[in-house]
Design a protein around this motif. Structure first.
Motif, mmCIF file in Angstrom:
data_model
loop_
_atom_site.group_PDB
_atom_site.id
_atom_site.type_symbol
_atom_site.label_atom_id
_atom_site.label_comp_id
_atom_site.label_asym_id
_atom_site.label_seq_id
_atom_site.Cartn_x
_atom_site.Cartn_y
_atom_site.Cartn_z
ATOM 1 N N LYS A 127 39.308 103.672 65.180
ATOM 2 C CA LYS A 127 37.975 103.258 64.738
ATOM 3 C C LYS A 127 37.919 103.052 63.224
ATOM 4 O O LYS A 127 37.100 102.266 62.732
ATOM 5 C CB LYS A 127 36.941 104.288 65.174
ATOM 6 C CG LYS A 127 36.653 104.265 66.666
ATOM 7 C CD LYS A 127 36.147 102.908 67.102
ATOM 8 C CE LYS A 127 35.889 102.824 68.575
ATOM 9 N NZ LYS A 127 35.450 101.462 68.995
ATOM 10 N N ASP A 130 38.896 99.519 62.738
ATOM 11 C CA ASP A 130 37.750 98.657 63.038
ATOM 12 C C ASP A 130 36.713 98.714 61.919
ATOM 13 O O ASP A 130 36.120 97.692 61.551
ATOM 14 C CB ASP A 130 37.090 99.094 64.352
ATOM 15 C CG ASP A 130 37.980 98.837 65.559
ATOM 16 O OD1 ASP A 130 38.920 98.021 65.438
ATOM 17 O OD2 ASP A 130 37.739 99.444 66.612
ATOM 18 N N ASN A 136 36.436 95.614 66.651
ATOM 19 C CA ASN A 136 35.912 96.456 67.730
ATOM 20 C C ASN A 136 37.018 96.663 68.755
ATOM 21 O O ASN A 136 37.044 96.024 69.805
ATOM 22 C CB ASN A 136 34.684 95.819 68.375
ATOM 23 C CG ASN A 136 34.022 96.754 69.378
ATOM 24 O OD1 ASN A 136 34.229 97.970 69.336
ATOM 25 N ND2 ASN A 136 33.241 96.191 70.280
ATOM 26 N N SER A 138 38.999 98.535 71.620
ATOM 27 C CA SER A 138 38.737 99.454 72.731
ATOM 28 C C SER A 138 40.029 100.199 73.041
ATOM 29 O O SER A 138 41.028 99.602 73.437
ATOM 30 C CB SER A 138 38.264 98.679 73.970
ATOM 31 O OG SER A 138 38.067 99.555 75.053
ATOM 32 N N LEU A 142 39.794 106.622 74.300
ATOM 33 C CA LEU A 142 38.363 106.861 74.498
ATOM 34 C C LEU A 142 38.069 107.247 75.942
ATOM 35 O O LEU A 142 37.294 108.165 76.212
ATOM 36 C CB LEU A 142 37.575 105.606 74.120
ATOM 37 C CG LEU A 142 37.348 105.331 72.633
ATOM 38 C CD1 LEU A 142 36.809 103.932 72.439
ATOM 39 C CD2 LEU A 142 36.389 106.341 72.060
ATOM 40 N N LEU A 151 31.036 108.855 74.413
ATOM 41 C CA LEU A 151 31.376 107.438 74.313
ATOM 42 C C LEU A 151 30.189 106.622 73.817
ATOM 43 O O LEU A 151 30.320 105.777 72.926
ATOM 44 C CB LEU A 151 31.832 106.914 75.680
ATOM 45 C CG LEU A 151 33.222 107.317 76.162
ATOM 46 C CD1 LEU A 151 33.433 106.863 77.594
ATOM 47 C CD2 LEU A 151 34.285 106.710 75.273
ATOM 48 N N LYS A 152 29.024 106.900 74.387
ATOM 49 C CA LYS A 152 27.821 106.169 73.994
ATOM 50 C C LYS A 152 27.471 106.446 72.537
ATOM 51 O O LYS A 152 27.090 105.539 71.792
ATOM 52 C CB LYS A 152 26.666 106.582 74.908
ATOM 53 C CG LYS A 152 25.384 105.801 74.658
ATOM 54 C CD LYS A 152 24.302 106.203 75.642
ATOM 55 C CE LYS A 152 23.013 105.420 75.374
ATOM 56 N NZ LYS A 152 21.939 105.821 76.323
ATOM 57 N N HIS A 155 29.975 104.534 70.219
ATOM 58 C CA HIS A 155 29.740 103.086 70.213
ATOM 59 C C HIS A 155 28.449 102.723 69.490
ATOM 60 O O HIS A 155 28.349 101.641 68.902
ATOM 61 C CB HIS A 155 29.710 102.545 71.638
ATOM 62 C CG HIS A 155 31.057 102.486 72.289
ATOM 63 N ND1 HIS A 155 32.141 101.862 71.709
ATOM 64 C CD2 HIS A 155 31.504 102.978 73.478
ATOM 65 C CE1 HIS A 155 33.199 101.964 72.502
ATOM 66 N NE2 HIS A 155 32.834 102.632 73.579
ATOM 67 N N SER A 156 27.454 103.600 69.551
ATOM 68 C CA SER A 156 26.164 103.291 68.918
ATOM 69 C C SER A 156 26.085 103.756 67.466
ATOM 70 O O SER A 156 25.150 103.394 66.754
ATOM 71 C CB SER A 156 25.030 103.940 69.723
ATOM 72 O OG SER A 156 25.165 105.348 69.745
ATOM 73 N N ALA A 160 31.288 104.912 63.023
ATOM 74 C CA ALA A 160 31.977 105.597 64.121
ATOM 75 C C ALA A 160 32.993 106.634 63.637
ATOM 76 O O ALA A 160 33.033 107.746 64.172
ATOM 77 C CB ALA A 160 32.646 104.567 65.036
#
Length: 308
Positions: A127, A130, A136, A138, A142, A151-152, A155-156, A160
């Motif tokens: 991250k 990124d 971004n 993946s 994760l 995880l949520k 990502h939000s 990060a």
């Protein structure tokens, strides 16, 4: 970053791809073409296109080369500092598996916490790439180690990598609260996470604080004006050899200017930028190997002599 064997003496002169020539050859052709026009015009229409004394150009060229050298050194210092930061991150992720070995003998919860810490460290490096490159990625890590809520949250999160350090600190706090680790052990782990956070902060500083724009603009304009006016100072002394001389001088000045622009942004994806994605992959391989996993990916290899 360009990864290739050093070419031989004669081949060195004919390498075009991945050299700074790829970026500056239009400017070189323009300067050489302009030089040819100036020399021709001075030869056939000296009353319209006069020449100038070469001494002032020599003095200006010396001063300009010194200023360009200062800027190039400043940009290289940024590049080298960024490389040292990522080298420190590699060292931290070699120490962390060894430090967390004590959790392996303190019950299932401690083993689970060790797994979580090391996977969070893997995710942090990915991250961070990124974050510095506005990407971004993946990662499989994760899905392996985090629940849906984490995880949520990652990502939000606006930042990060910073949020991941919070998750690592949260894991340590839970271990200390349940007396799985002592105060001294907590301090040791917390210091390691603090070093990880320090790398993030230093990388953000480099990314968000470029070389002052006014300084860059001044040198950029001066270099172009000098190279465009140079033929007028050489027309009498060199004649039709002026385009060649002007091209060599322009290659040095434009090349230094273009190279320093690449070094100024060490986390980009230009050929001379740092291979932080490859370093992050090597960190992942090392940490997963420390966990005893065997389905490890192959180390990243350069593509067309470039490692990103």
């Amino acid at each position: 970053m360009i990864v290739r064997d050093k070419p031989g003496f004669f081949r060195l002169f004919f390498i075009f791809r991945l050299s700074v020539m790829e970026r500056i050859y239009p400017q070189l052709l323009f300067v050489m073409g302009l030089s040819a026009l100036v020399v021709s015009g001075h030869l056939y229409k000296p009353d319209i296109i006069p020449s100038a004394a070469g001494a002032p150009f020599a003095l200006i060229g010396i001063a300009l080369s010194i200023f360009l050298g200062f800027r190039n050194n400043a940009c290289y210092d940024r590049w080298w500092e960024a490389r040292k930061l990522w080298g420190h991150l590699v060292a931290i992720n070699r120490d962390l598996p060894r430090q967390t070995l004590l959790l392996e003998v303190r019950g299932p919860d401690a083993i689970k916490a060790r797994l979580r810490l090391l996977y969070l460290s893997i995710i942090f490096t990915q991250k961070l790439v990124d974050h510095l490159r506005d990407g971004n990625t993946s990662t499989a890590a994760l899905q392996r180690s985090l629940d849906e809520q984490d995880l949520k949250a990652i990502h939000s999160a606006r930042n990060a990598p910073e949020h991941i350090t919070y998750l690592m600190g949260e894991t340590l706090a839970q271990l200390r609260q349940s007396n799985v680790i002592s105060d001294i052990e907590f301090s040791m782990f917390d210091r390691t996470i603090g070093e990880i956070s320090g790398v993030l902060t230093a990388c953000e500083r480099l990314r968000n604080t470029p070389v002052p724009f006014g300084y860059t603009l001044l040198l950029h304009r001066t270099a172009y004006l000098f190279c465009f006016l140079l033929p007028f100072g050489f027309a009498d002394a060199l004649g039709f050899a002026t385009p060649l001389a002007a091209g060599v001088v322009a290659y040095a000045f434009f090349g230094l200017d273009a190279l320093s622009e690449e070094l100024e942004e060490p986390f980009g994806t230009s050929p001379n930028d740092l291979p932080i994605a490859a370093i992050a992959t090597m960190i992942e391989i090392g940490l997963r190997n420390a966990l005893g996993e065997t389905d490890l990916q192959e180390p990243p290899q350069p593509q067309d002599f470039v490692l990103l």
